[in-house]
Design a protein around this motif. Structure first.
Motif, short mmCIF file in Angstrom:
data_model
loop_
_atom_site.label_atom_id
_atom_site.label_comp_id
_atom_site.label_asym_id
_atom_site.label_seq_id
_atom_site.Cartn_x
_atom_site.Cartn_y
_atom_site.Cartn_z
N UNK A 62 0.78 -0.97 0.03
CA UNK A 62 -0.04 0.05 -0.12
C UNK A 62 0.90 1.35 0.00
N UNK A 63 0.16 2.18 -0.71
CA UNK A 63 1.15 3.61 -0.55
C UNK A 63 1.48 3.94 0.87
N UNK A 64 3.02 4.09 1.11
CA UNK A 64 3.34 4.58 2.40
C UNK A 64 3.68 3.39 3.20
N UNK A 65 3.57 2.10 2.78
CA UNK A 65 4.07 0.83 3.56
C UNK A 65 5.60 0.89 3.94
N UNK A 66 6.10 0.42 4.68
CA UNK A 66 7.58 0.34 4.94
C UNK A 66 7.89 -0.99 4.30
N UNK A 67 8.81 -1.06 3.31
CA UNK A 67 9.05 -1.95 2.61
C UNK A 67 10.52 -2.44 2.52
N UNK A 68 11.44 -1.63 2.71
CA UNK A 68 12.82 -2.01 2.78
C UNK A 68 13.57 -1.04 4.12
N UNK A 69 14.82 -1.29 4.08
CA UNK A 69 15.74 -0.45 4.94
C UNK A 69 16.99 0.08 4.06
N UNK A 70 17.30 1.18 4.51
CA UNK A 70 18.75 1.88 3.99
C UNK A 70 19.83 1.98 4.85
N UNK A 71 20.85 1.49 4.25
CA UNK A 71 22.03 1.59 5.52
C UNK A 71 23.17 2.05 4.63
N UNK A 72 23.80 2.92 5.25
CA UNK A 72 25.00 3.58 4.65
C UNK A 72 26.29 2.91 5.12
N UNK A 73 27.03 2.71 4.31
CA UNK A 73 28.35 1.94 4.43
C UNK A 73 29.44 2.83 3.88
N UNK A 74 30.53 2.72 4.58
CA UNK A 74 32.07 3.48 3.91
C UNK A 74 32.56 2.39 2.96
N UNK A 75 33.16 2.83 1.92
CA UNK A 75 33.67 2.06 0.59
C UNK A 75 35.20 2.43 0.60
N UNK A 76 36.14 1.53 0.84
CA UNK A 76 37.49 1.68 0.81
C UNK A 76 37.85 1.85 -0.75
N UNK A 77 38.69 2.90 -1.01
CA UNK A 77 39.32 3.26 -2.16
C UNK A 77 40.14 1.99 -2.56
N UNK A 78 40.11 1.12 -3.62
CA UNK A 78 40.58 0.13 -4.02
C UNK A 78 41.32 0.23 -5.40
N UNK A 79 42.64 -0.28 -5.47
CA UNK A 79 43.22 -0.39 -6.85
C UNK A 79 43.44 -1.87 -7.08
N UNK A 80 42.90 -2.56 -8.11
CA UNK A 80 43.37 -3.85 -8.40
C UNK A 80 44.71 -3.79 -8.93
N UNK A 81 45.78 -4.73 -8.94
CA UNK A 81 46.91 -4.91 -9.34
C UNK A 81 46.90 -6.36 -9.75
N UNK A 82 47.08 -6.52 -11.29
CA UNK A 82 46.96 -7.55 -11.79
C UNK A 82 48.60 -8.27 -11.60
N UNK A 83 48.83 -9.42 -11.10
CA UNK A 83 49.93 -10.11 -10.88
C UNK A 83 50.01 -11.67 -11.51
N UNK A 84 51.22 -12.44 -11.61
CA UNK A 84 51.10 -13.63 -12.05
C UNK A 84 50.70 -14.58 -11.11
N UNK A 85 51.14 -14.46 -9.75
CA UNK A 85 50.65 -15.40 -8.63
C UNK A 85 50.13 -14.55 -7.63
N UNK A 86 49.58 -15.46 -6.57
CA UNK A 86 49.11 -15.07 -5.36
C UNK A 86 49.67 -16.16 -4.32
#
Length: 147
Positions: free
Chosen positions: A108-132
């Motif tokens: 129905x109009x105005x029903x509570x349907x979900x929730x909104x959560x805020x999260x920090x997102x780290x800045x990440x750089x992917x580095x391609x390598x031959x082995x891990x």
């Protein structure tokens, strides 16, 4: 503390912006921005508007998560859980509800349907390598350690 701007979109004046329902709640409840009742049949999925858009600073994301009461009592959940809203998205936030319950569910109009959560997102750089490096776990996954 981050400041997030929220804009109520035209035509949704009667729908509340997301709100915390208790002092220490992690999430803000999201309200259905439907103009009239929407029936979600058993097994059906529906895209529900919310009537708002966000402007978030770089470094955080908004996650859309199910409401536990709807999931337990009615089998209503979200398909892409958590749904991610990136800091550069400026469109209307919408929620993909699915009915996994035994009966049709009415939004129905105005029903509570979900929730909104805020999260920090780290800045990440992917580095391609031959082995891990190797670990004891290796490539084991999907329940490899038992129940």
């Amino acid at each position: 503390m981050y400041q997030v701007k929220i804009k109520k979109l035209s035509g949704y004046q009667d729908i509340s912006i997301p709100q915390k329902m208790s002092e220490f709640a992690s999430g803000f409840d999201i309200y259905a921005g439907v103009k009239e009742e929407v029936v979600i049949r058993k097994g059906e999925r529906v895209l529900i508007p919310t009537g708002f858009a966000l402007e978030m600073p770089v470094g955080i994301e908004a996650q859309i998560r199910p409401r536990s009461g709807l999931a337990l009592k009615n089998g209503i959940t979200l398909l892409n859980t958590p749904g991610t809203i990136d800091s550069d998205y400026r469109g209307e936030v919408k929620v993909i509800l699915i009915n996994l319950g035994e009966e049709d569910f009415i939004v129905k109009p105005g029903d509570r349907i979900a929730q909104l959560v805020f999260m920090e997102v780290p800045q990440v750089k992917l580095v391609e390598v031959e082995d891990i490096t190797q670990t004891n776990r290796g490539s084991g996954g999907f329940g490899h350690t038992g129940k």
